[in-house]
Enzyme design. Sequence first.
Site, PDB file in Angstrom:
ATOM      1  N   THR A   4      24.178  18.650  28.353  1.00 28.36           N
ATOM      2  CA  THR A   4      25.040  19.101  29.524  1.00 28.36           C
ATOM      3  C   THR A   4      26.195  18.198  29.744  1.00 28.36           C
ATOM      4  OG1 THR A   4      22.682  19.449  30.314  1.00 28.36           O
ATOM      5  CG2 THR A   4      24.515  19.256  32.042  1.00 28.36           C
ATOM      6  N   LYS A  13      25.189  26.121  33.277  1.00 31.02           N
ATOM      7  CA  LYS A  13      24.164  25.040  33.131  1.00 31.02           C
ATOM      8  C   LYS A  13      24.515  24.400  34.420  1.00 31.02           C
ATOM      9  CE  LYS A  13      21.255  21.948  32.146  1.00 31.02           C
ATOM     10  NZ  LYS A  13      19.818  22.205  32.512  1.00 31.02           N
TER      11      LYS A  13
END
Length: 296
Positions: A98, A171
Amino acid sequence: MSVQRVAVIGLGAMGAPIARRLLGNGCQVTVWNRSPQRAVALREAGAAVGTSPADAVRGAETVIVTVADPQALVAVTEGEHGIAAGVLPGAVVVQMSTVSPSSVTRLAHALPPGTGLLDAPVLGSVAEAASGALRVLVGGPPELVERCLPLLAQLGAPSRVGALGAGSAAKLVANNALFGVLGVLGESLALGGALGLSWEALHEVLGATPLAEQAARRRPALEAGDHPARFALALARKDADLVADAVTDAGLGLGLTAAARDWLADAERAGGADQDYSAVLPHILHTATKGPQRCT
Ligand SMILES: NC(=O)c1ccc[n+]([C@@H]2O[C@H](COP(=O)([O-])OP(=O)(O)OC[C@H]3O[C@@H](n4cnc5c(N)ncnc54)[C@H](OP(=O)(O)O)[C@@H]3O)[C@@H](O)[C@H]2O)c1
């Protein structure tokens, strides 16, 4: 069909089960991790272990990267021992950490021309990584995504969300929603308690609201006072900071987003960095009762 040669860089809570799953599916897997001890179990399970990221990716058709944050991504990618120094012409790098969309842009520039690149961060945690039930948010050119679908499908359900960088953007949106819901849930529990509602009554009413699913899911850990780390609170705060940067870059002013980030940062400062991110809930319950002056 020939055996797929895959390198997995980063063997933390997510990278290790991803590598293990690919091994179990018959891929030829080479791994590398900054702390070598994390590679021992995978070596015993049949993986080769590289001496550096560059060394690990040298024979790979696909390189999966799952490291903590943007700094870690730079560390494993750039420099004489980085992925960019070893990656085969025509290989595909699948970036699953991420990070921000701008980190993906930097990665694209760091890789040699002719290297394929997808950004493919995931929804789901350790159990989903182990069982191949991750939701994979993929950004990249359609034909490259298509080429990588068989491999990504071994890890879960991949879906293309747009061009390169869109996976990371998606995300951040998903985690922003999650952190906001946890913040509102914690504050609703604190409010109900302060208004004298019983724990049972509080859950009954929350069960009739849009928070129902999260309230039920988090209840056992709250009652047990036990939050075993799957997704570390420090990583969640890192994600909230990435969201905050994206909000600033986009010229937005998002108050709920900022408040949710502050709760995570508070909980981390209070000593919860290595706990599961859901430990933000007892932190809110404990801290909110002290009144409105919580430090941010
Ligand atoms: N855990 C989850 O539920 C979850 C869910 C979705 C997405 N994610 C994301 O997936 C990524 C990995 O998460 P995780 O839970 O696997 O994290 P983790 O268990 O903390 O592992 C982090 C990994 O990054 C490596 N690393 C950190 N800094 C580094 C550096 N400067 N240079 C090289 N390697 C470095 C660590 O190496 P060492 O072993 O040497 O420390 C380790 O391999 C993160 O971006 C996270 O936000 C996690």
